[in-house]
Design an enzyme around this catalytic site. Sequence first.
Site, PDB file in Angstrom:
ATOM      1  N   SER A  55       0.866  -1.178   0.000  1.00 63.29           N
ATOM      2  CA  SER A  55       0.000   0.000   0.000  1.00 63.29           C
ATOM      3  C   SER A  55       0.895   1.217   0.000  1.00 63.29           C
ATOM      4  O   SER A  55       1.875   1.260   0.754  1.00 63.29           O
ATOM      5  CB  SER A  55      -0.885   0.054   1.251  1.00 63.29           C
ATOM      6  OG  SER A  55      -2.010  -0.771   1.102  1.00 63.29           O
ATOM      7  N   GLU A  62      -1.417  19.231  -4.370  1.00 63.47           N
ATOM      8  CA  GLU A  62      -2.610  19.265  -5.210  1.00 63.47           C
ATOM      9  C   GLU A  62      -3.565  18.104  -4.930  1.00 63.47           C
ATOM     10  O   GLU A  62      -4.579  17.987  -5.596  1.00 63.47           O
ATOM     11  CB  GLU A  62      -2.180  19.249  -6.684  1.00 63.47           C
ATOM     12  CG  GLU A  62      -1.329  20.434  -7.100  1.00 63.47           C
ATOM     13  CD  GLU A  62       0.146  20.347  -6.661  1.00 63.47           C
ATOM     14  OE1 GLU A  62       0.570  19.260  -6.236  1.00 63.47           O
ATOM     15  OE2 GLU A  62       0.841  21.368  -6.710  1.00 63.47           O
ATOM     16  N   SER A  63      -3.296  17.231  -3.996  1.00 68.55           N
ATOM     17  CA  SER A  63      -4.165  16.151  -3.509  1.00 68.55           C
ATOM     18  C   SER A  63      -3.386  14.855  -3.229  1.00 68.55           C
ATOM     19  O   SER A  63      -2.536  14.873  -2.353  1.00 68.55           O
ATOM     20  CB  SER A  63      -5.393  15.909  -4.371  1.00 68.55           C
ATOM     21  OG  SER A  63      -6.234  17.055  -4.306  1.00 68.55           O
ATOM     22  N   HIS A  68      -2.797   0.226  -4.047  1.00 67.32           N
ATOM     23  CA  HIS A  68      -2.823  -1.008  -3.261  1.00 67.32           C
ATOM     24  C   HIS A  68      -2.622  -2.121  -4.277  1.00 67.32           C
ATOM     25  O   HIS A  68      -3.308  -2.136  -5.305  1.00 67.32           O
ATOM     26  CB  HIS A  68      -4.147  -1.139  -2.511  1.00 67.32           C
ATOM     27  CG  HIS A  68      -4.452   0.071  -1.681  1.00 67.32           C
ATOM     28  ND1 HIS A  68      -3.806   0.339  -0.499  1.00 67.32           N
ATOM     29  CD2 HIS A  68      -5.268   1.122  -1.904  1.00 67.32           C
ATOM     30  CE1 HIS A  68      -4.232   1.504  -0.023  1.00 67.32           C
ATOM     31  NE2 HIS A  68      -5.135   1.989  -0.858  1.00 67.32           N
ATOM     32  N   CYS A  83      -6.045  18.654  -7.800  1.00 67.17           N
ATOM     33  CA  CYS A  83      -6.865  19.848  -7.972  1.00 67.17           C
ATOM     34  C   CYS A  83      -6.027  20.918  -8.653  1.00 67.17           C
ATOM     35  O   CYS A  83      -4.803  20.879  -8.617  1.00 67.17           O
ATOM     36  CB  CYS A  83      -7.332  20.361  -6.616  1.00 67.17           C
ATOM     37  SG  CYS A  83      -8.237  19.105  -5.716  1.00 67.17           S
TER      38      CYS A  83
END
Lengths: 140, 140
Positions: A55, A62-63, A68, A83
């Site tokens: 993971s 920006e996010s 996984h 974003c």
Amino acid sequence: MDTIGHHYVVEAAGCDPEIIGNADKIREIFLEAAKISNMEVKASYFFKFSPTGVSGVVIVAESHISVHTWPEKGYAALDVYTCGEKADPEKAVDYILEKFKAQYAHVSELKRGIEEDDSTFTHTILTWEEKLDRRNGKKA
Amino acid sequence: MDTIGHHYVVEAAGCDPEIIGNADKIREIFLEAAKISNMEVKASYFFKFSPTGVSGVVIVAESHISVHTWPEKGYAALDVYTCGEKADPEKAVDYILEKFKAQYAHVSELKRGIEEDDSTFTHTILTWEEKLDRRNGKKA
């Protein structure tokens, strides 16, 4: 920052098990993906499961990018969400799929944070499939 | 672990700006959400933007919870994604929306990691909207 964001939800199949089972390798790929797609990395975390699977999350200004993996199935569940107009999330998706040596991808692109007149927010969804031919290092 | 996962992509509106602008408060809510929905927390990271907004991720053994917030708009872009049958991601979503005091949610539930006969993987999507009445601490 504008609320509008582009979130790619990707089911990647036929990936190289040695790559998607290796947390260090995935970290390297993700950091490079962030760099070439113009994202500013804030933090990253990668975790190897026992006996297999990784993971990983990279938080960018920006996010985020997350994955996984199930190496025994050649399968990786990948998310790239950014974003603003500066970053190019699709470039990051393409780079990661190439480095994972994915043969097939089922992708939904969600356009998030669409503001309505009543101050609610919605998203729209566009779904497609890609067959990827990696023999020449290019998409089919 | 089985590849099947449930990923809730949520646009939450009308949230309390003081709560979704507070990284410590979001961390507390996320850790409690993970606990009550039977997820095992591996790592968490929260980042406060200048002048407003928070990005946060909790990596759980079963996948991840993430949020990016715009307090000035009352908007939070929330993701809860878990694999396996042990965790209850919908419970986590409901708990987080309640604690954010969200008034409205646009939700897509993606069922990910669906294996096809040819060893490719797909996802299905179900979208709905919720108006939430928090006056009595209950959904409308």
